[in-house]
Design a protein around this motif. Structure first.
Motif: not given
Length: 115
Positions: A29-43
């Motif tokens: 969503p726009e103007d989300f409270k947490y604007p930075e994201i880190e996605i880790q895909l773990v096998e």
């Protein structure tokens, strides 16, 4: 993990695993409270099946301005993901609402073009 005794005895208990990390900004969503994201895909070798727990493929937590997402991926899919990773433009995932800055990830999709 293995105990020190198992490692020193030469038994094959330690295996390599891969983690694929995507970093970016939250678009929706726009103007989300947490604007930075880190996605880790773990096998993961196997998914845990438990009817008493909400079905999920991962979890996420929020801290400061960062939303951290951890998703389990079947081992046989990791090679494919690594090969397309440079072309991924959008990571779309669905999760339960944040509760005490934590939530479960229900599904995830990687796209190489913006729709």
């Amino acid at each position: 993990m293995s105990t020190r005794r198992e490692v020193s005895s030469g038994e094959d208990v330690i295996q390599e695993f891969a983690v694929l990390t995507f970093k970016g900004t939250v678009v929706y969503p726009e103007d989300f409270k947490y604007p930075e994201i880190e996605i880790q895909l773990v096998e993961a070798i196997a998914f845990i099946q438990n009817e008493s727990v909400t079905p999920s493929v991962g979890s996420m937590s929020a801290n400061g301005r960062l939303l951290s997402v951890y998703v389990s991926v079947p081992v046989e899919r990791m090679k494919t993901l690594v090969s397309v990773a440079p072309r991924v433009l959008v990571v779309d995932f669905h999760a339960s609402p944040l509760h005490y800055r934590r939530a479960l990830v229900v599904s995830i999709q990687l796209d190489t073009e913006v729709e």
